[in-house]
Design a protein around this motif. Structure first.
Motif, PDB file in Angstrom:
ATOM      1  N   ASP A  31       3.175  -6.674 -36.377  1.00  0.00           N
ATOM      2  CA  ASP A  31       3.355  -5.262 -36.083  1.00  0.00           C
ATOM      3  C   ASP A  31       3.989  -5.010 -34.726  1.00  0.00           C
ATOM      4  O   ASP A  31       3.912  -3.897 -34.177  1.00  0.00           O
ATOM      5  CB  ASP A  31       2.022  -4.512 -36.205  1.00  0.00           C
ATOM      6  CG  ASP A  31       0.945  -5.080 -35.291  1.00  0.00           C
ATOM      7  OD1 ASP A  31      -0.178  -4.553 -35.314  1.00  0.00           O
ATOM      8  OD2 ASP A  31       1.229  -6.049 -34.568  1.00  0.00           O
ATOM      9  N   TYR A  32       4.612  -6.028 -34.187  1.00  0.00           N
ATOM     10  CA  TYR A  32       5.292  -5.869 -32.897  1.00  0.00           C
ATOM     11  C   TYR A  32       6.407  -6.900 -32.851  1.00  0.00           C
ATOM     12  O   TYR A  32       6.170  -8.085 -33.140  1.00  0.00           O
ATOM     13  CB  TYR A  32       4.287  -6.094 -31.751  1.00  0.00           C
ATOM     14  CG  TYR A  32       4.882  -6.076 -30.357  1.00  0.00           C
ATOM     15  CD1 TYR A  32       4.995  -7.249 -29.624  1.00  0.00           C
ATOM     16  CD2 TYR A  32       5.297  -4.890 -29.763  1.00  0.00           C
ATOM     17  CE1 TYR A  32       5.516  -7.255 -28.339  1.00  0.00           C
ATOM     18  CE2 TYR A  32       5.809  -4.879 -28.472  1.00  0.00           C
ATOM     19  CZ  TYR A  32       5.915  -6.063 -27.773  1.00  0.00           C
ATOM     20  OH  TYR A  32       6.424  -6.056 -26.497  1.00  0.00           O
ATOM     21  N   LEU A  46      11.222 -10.360 -21.175  1.00  0.00           N
ATOM     22  CA  LEU A  46      11.122  -9.320 -22.202  1.00  0.00           C
ATOM     23  C   LEU A  46      12.267  -8.335 -22.045  1.00  0.00           C
ATOM     24  O   LEU A  46      12.450  -7.737 -20.985  1.00  0.00           O
ATOM     25  CB  LEU A  46       9.780  -8.606 -22.075  1.00  0.00           C
ATOM     26  CG  LEU A  46       9.490  -7.480 -23.048  1.00  0.00           C
ATOM     27  CD1 LEU A  46       9.516  -7.974 -24.492  1.00  0.00           C
ATOM     28  CD2 LEU A  46       8.136  -6.840 -22.735  1.00  0.00           C
ATOM     29  N   ARG A  51       8.170  -1.336 -32.759  1.00  0.00           N
ATOM     30  CA  ARG A  51       7.064  -1.333 -33.706  1.00  0.00           C
ATOM     31  C   ARG A  51       7.595  -0.951 -35.079  1.00  0.00           C
ATOM     32  O   ARG A  51       8.645  -0.307 -35.183  1.00  0.00           O
ATOM     33  CB  ARG A  51       6.004  -0.310 -33.260  1.00  0.00           C
ATOM     34  CG  ARG A  51       5.392  -0.571 -31.914  1.00  0.00           C
ATOM     35  CD  ARG A  51       4.454  -1.750 -31.926  1.00  0.00           C
ATOM     36  NE  ARG A  51       3.829  -1.924 -30.641  1.00  0.00           N
ATOM     37  CZ  ARG A  51       2.673  -1.351 -30.304  1.00  0.00           C
ATOM     38  NH1 ARG A  51       2.046  -0.583 -31.158  1.00  0.00           N
ATOM     39  NH2 ARG A  51       2.158  -1.576 -29.112  1.00  0.00           N
ATOM     40  N   LYS A  94       1.005 -10.003 -34.031  1.00  0.00           N
ATOM     41  CA  LYS A  94       0.111  -9.098 -34.728  1.00  0.00           C
ATOM     42  C   LYS A  94      -1.157  -8.962 -33.931  1.00  0.00           C
ATOM     43  O   LYS A  94      -1.526  -9.861 -33.176  1.00  0.00           O
ATOM     44  CB  LYS A  94      -0.181  -9.607 -36.139  1.00  0.00           C
ATOM     45  CG  LYS A  94      -0.738 -11.032 -36.217  1.00  0.00           C
ATOM     46  CD  LYS A  94      -0.923 -11.455 -37.659  1.00  0.00           C
ATOM     47  CE  LYS A  94      -1.263 -12.935 -37.777  1.00  0.00           C
ATOM     48  NZ  LYS A  94      -2.577 -13.273 -37.210  1.00  0.00           N
ATOM     49  N   SER A  95      -1.782  -7.817 -34.076  1.00  0.00           N
ATOM     50  CA  SER A  95      -2.993  -7.570 -33.309  1.00  0.00           C
ATOM     51  C   SER A  95      -4.103  -8.486 -33.791  1.00  0.00           C
ATOM     52  O   SER A  95      -4.213  -8.777 -34.985  1.00  0.00           O
ATOM     53  CB  SER A  95      -3.414  -6.109 -33.439  1.00  0.00           C
ATOM     54  OG  SER A  95      -3.574  -5.769 -34.799  1.00  0.00           O
ATOM     55  N   ALA A  97      -8.119 -10.452 -32.294  1.00  0.00           N
ATOM     56  CA  ALA A  97      -9.287 -10.301 -31.432  1.00  0.00           C
ATOM     57  C   ALA A  97      -8.950 -10.762 -30.029  1.00  0.00           C
ATOM     58  O   ALA A  97      -9.257 -11.873 -29.631  1.00  0.00           O
ATOM     59  CB  ALA A  97     -10.442 -11.116 -32.011  1.00  0.00           C
ATOM     60  N   GLY A  98      -8.308  -9.883 -29.265  1.00  0.00           N
ATOM     61  CA  GLY A  98      -7.978 -10.209 -27.894  1.00  0.00           C
ATOM     62  C   GLY A  98      -6.773 -11.102 -27.727  1.00  0.00           C
ATOM     63  O   GLY A  98      -6.483 -11.540 -26.626  1.00  0.00           O
ATOM     64  N   SER A  99      -6.064 -11.411 -28.790  1.00  0.00           N
ATOM     65  CA  SER A  99      -4.892 -12.274 -28.680  1.00  0.00           C
ATOM     66  C   SER A  99      -3.742 -11.720 -29.491  1.00  0.00           C
ATOM     67  O   SER A  99      -3.924 -11.298 -30.635  1.00  0.00           O
ATOM     68  CB  SER A  99      -5.220 -13.687 -29.157  1.00  0.00           C
ATOM     69  OG  SER A  99      -4.083 -14.522 -29.070  1.00  0.00           O
ATOM     70  N   TYR A 100      -2.591 -11.708 -28.895  1.00  0.00           N
ATOM     71  CA  TYR A 100      -1.379 -11.222 -29.552  1.00  0.00           C
ATOM     72  C   TYR A 100      -0.307 -12.291 -29.414  1.00  0.00           C
ATOM     73  O   TYR A 100       0.810 -12.031 -28.969  1.00  0.00           O
ATOM     74  CB  TYR A 100      -0.921  -9.918 -28.903  1.00  0.00           C
ATOM     75  CG  TYR A 100      -1.939  -8.809 -29.032  1.00  0.00           C
ATOM     76  CD1 TYR A 100      -3.066  -8.781 -28.229  1.00  0.00           C
ATOM     77  CD2 TYR A 100      -1.776  -7.790 -29.957  1.00  0.00           C
ATOM     78  CE1 TYR A 100      -4.017  -7.775 -28.343  1.00  0.00           C
ATOM     79  CE2 TYR A 100      -2.708  -6.775 -30.073  1.00  0.00           C
ATOM     80  CZ  TYR A 100      -3.828  -6.781 -29.262  1.00  0.00           C
ATOM     81  OH  TYR A 100      -4.753  -5.779 -29.383  1.00  0.00           O
ATOM     82  N   GLN A 101      -0.636 -13.504 -29.820  1.00  0.00           N
ATOM     83  CA  GLN A 101       0.283 -14.615 -29.644  1.00  0.00           C
ATOM     84  C   GLN A 101       1.620 -14.322 -30.299  1.00  0.00           C
ATOM     85  O   GLN A 101       1.711 -13.689 -31.340  1.00  0.00           O
ATOM     86  CB  GLN A 101      -0.309 -15.888 -30.245  1.00  0.00           C
ATOM     87  CG  GLN A 101      -0.630 -15.770 -31.722  1.00  0.00           C
ATOM     88  CD  GLN A 101      -0.813 -17.139 -32.355  1.00  0.00           C
ATOM     89  OE1 GLN A 101       0.130 -17.899 -32.456  1.00  0.00           O
ATOM     90  NE2 GLN A 101      -2.028 -17.452 -32.758  1.00  0.00           N
ATOM     91  N   LEU A 102       2.670 -14.800 -29.642  1.00  0.00           N
ATOM     92  CA  LEU A 102       4.024 -14.591 -30.130  1.00  0.00           C
ATOM     93  C   LEU A 102       4.461 -15.774 -30.987  1.00  0.00           C
ATOM     94  O   LEU A 102       4.226 -16.923 -30.649  1.00  0.00           O
ATOM     95  CB  LEU A 102       4.980 -14.443 -28.952  1.00  0.00           C
ATOM     96  CG  LEU A 102       4.812 -13.179 -28.106  1.00  0.00           C
ATOM     97  CD1 LEU A 102       5.576 -13.306 -26.803  1.00  0.00           C
ATOM     98  CD2 LEU A 102       5.293 -11.963 -28.884  1.00  0.00           C
ATOM     99  N   PHE A 104       7.952 -17.205 -32.289  1.00  0.00           N
ATOM    100  CA  PHE A 104       9.360 -17.055 -31.932  1.00  0.00           C
ATOM    101  C   PHE A 104      10.287 -17.547 -33.036  1.00  0.00           C
ATOM    102  O   PHE A 104       9.929 -18.432 -33.825  1.00  0.00           O
ATOM    103  CB  PHE A 104       9.672 -17.863 -30.670  1.00  0.00           C
ATOM    104  CG  PHE A 104       9.129 -17.273 -29.399  1.00  0.00           C
ATOM    105  CD1 PHE A 104       7.845 -17.563 -28.974  1.00  0.00           C
ATOM    106  CD2 PHE A 104       9.917 -16.426 -28.628  1.00  0.00           C
ATOM    107  CE1 PHE A 104       7.342 -17.021 -27.793  1.00  0.00           C
ATOM    108  CE2 PHE A 104       9.432 -15.879 -27.446  1.00  0.00           C
ATOM    109  CZ  PHE A 104       8.140 -16.177 -27.029  1.00  0.00           C
ATOM    110  N   GLY A 105      11.489 -16.973 -33.057  1.00  0.00           N
ATOM    111  CA  GLY A 105      12.572 -17.555 -33.827  1.00  0.00           C
ATOM    112  C   GLY A 105      13.132 -18.736 -33.056  1.00  0.00           C
ATOM    113  O   GLY A 105      12.716 -19.012 -31.922  1.00  0.00           O
TER     114      GLY A 105
END
Lengths: 114, 115
Positions: A31-32, A46, A51, A94-95, A97-102, A104-105
């Motif tokens: 979602d991001y 960045l 979104r 994606k959202s 529990a406290g982590s929004y790991q990326l 990558f392409g």
């Protein structure tokens, strides 16, 4: 399995032209969607992010186009300049529990020639 | 504006040695991520911490461990180093919040060379 597929692997554009880099994702929970610019030996910076609730976002010469139904998004760099020459990574997260790991392409190496 | 600080910037170690990488997040940021980037590769997520607790784990070898301290800085400890561990190691930080949680800002990286 590559969750975020990026193309092309490399791109050569003339100064003043439009650079277009495409990405596709598999996981509908993402979602991001950010884009990062990386120069050799430096950390990813960045650039711009979007979104899924919007179809386009523009910041200066950089525009993200997002197609939720096709699960695709792209980066457009208008009036490309030699200083834009770098590797560009699309990513998704994606959202959680406290982590929004990326995730990558594989990256696109952009060369803007004078 | 203050950025993420990583130290050391370069590190050369021999096989089977240990290494410790440090990360100082942007002031007020409470979440830290570690990524590994091999030559010509995309960054791969290793581990993350939120408010000093491990929040997620990726493809981190059992030989690696990490923690986040009370001042929010983080350290990545790598033992029994292998040639394949040679890579750029990035730390990224973010601030927990409805929107800002997603925005990760990367440090300049530590280049680890294992000989």
């Amino acid at each position: 399995q590559q969750q975020v597929k990026q193309s092309p692997q490399s791109l050569i554009v003339q100064k003043g032209g439009i650079s277009i880099i495409n990405c596709a994702y598999e996981n509908t929970a993402f979602d991001y969607f950010p884009w990062y610019q990386q120069f050799p030996g430096k950390g990813p910076a960045l650039l711009i992010a979007i979104r899924p609730d919007v179809s386009e976002k523009k910041e200066g010469r950089f525009t993200i186009s997002f197609n939720k139904s096709a699960k695709q998004f792209s980066l457009h760099i208008m009036d490309s300049q030699p200083g834009d020459s770098a590797t560009y990574f699309c990513a998704a997260s994606k959202s959680g529990a406290g982590s929004y790991q990326l995730t990558f392409g594989k990256g696109t190496k952009l060369s803007v020639i004078p | 504006a203050a950025g993420v600080i990583q130290s050391p910037r370069h590190l050369i170690k021999e096989k089977r040695e240990t290494a410790t990488l440090k990360c100082y997040p942007i002031p007020r940021h409470d979440t830290v991520y570690w990524y590994q980037q091999g030559p010509g590769q995309d960054p791969q997520f290793l581990i993350s911490f939120y408010e000093k607790m491990q929040s997620d784990k990726g493809s981190i070898p059992d030989r690696f461990s990490a923690q986040q301290f009370s001042d929010y800085h983080s350290e990545l400890n790598m033992s029994s180093l292998e040639l394949g561990d040679s890579a750029l190691y990035f730390c990224a930080s973010s601030l927990a919040g409805r929107k800002s949680s997603y925005e990760q800002y990367f440090g300049p990286g530590t280049r680890l060379t294992v000989t």
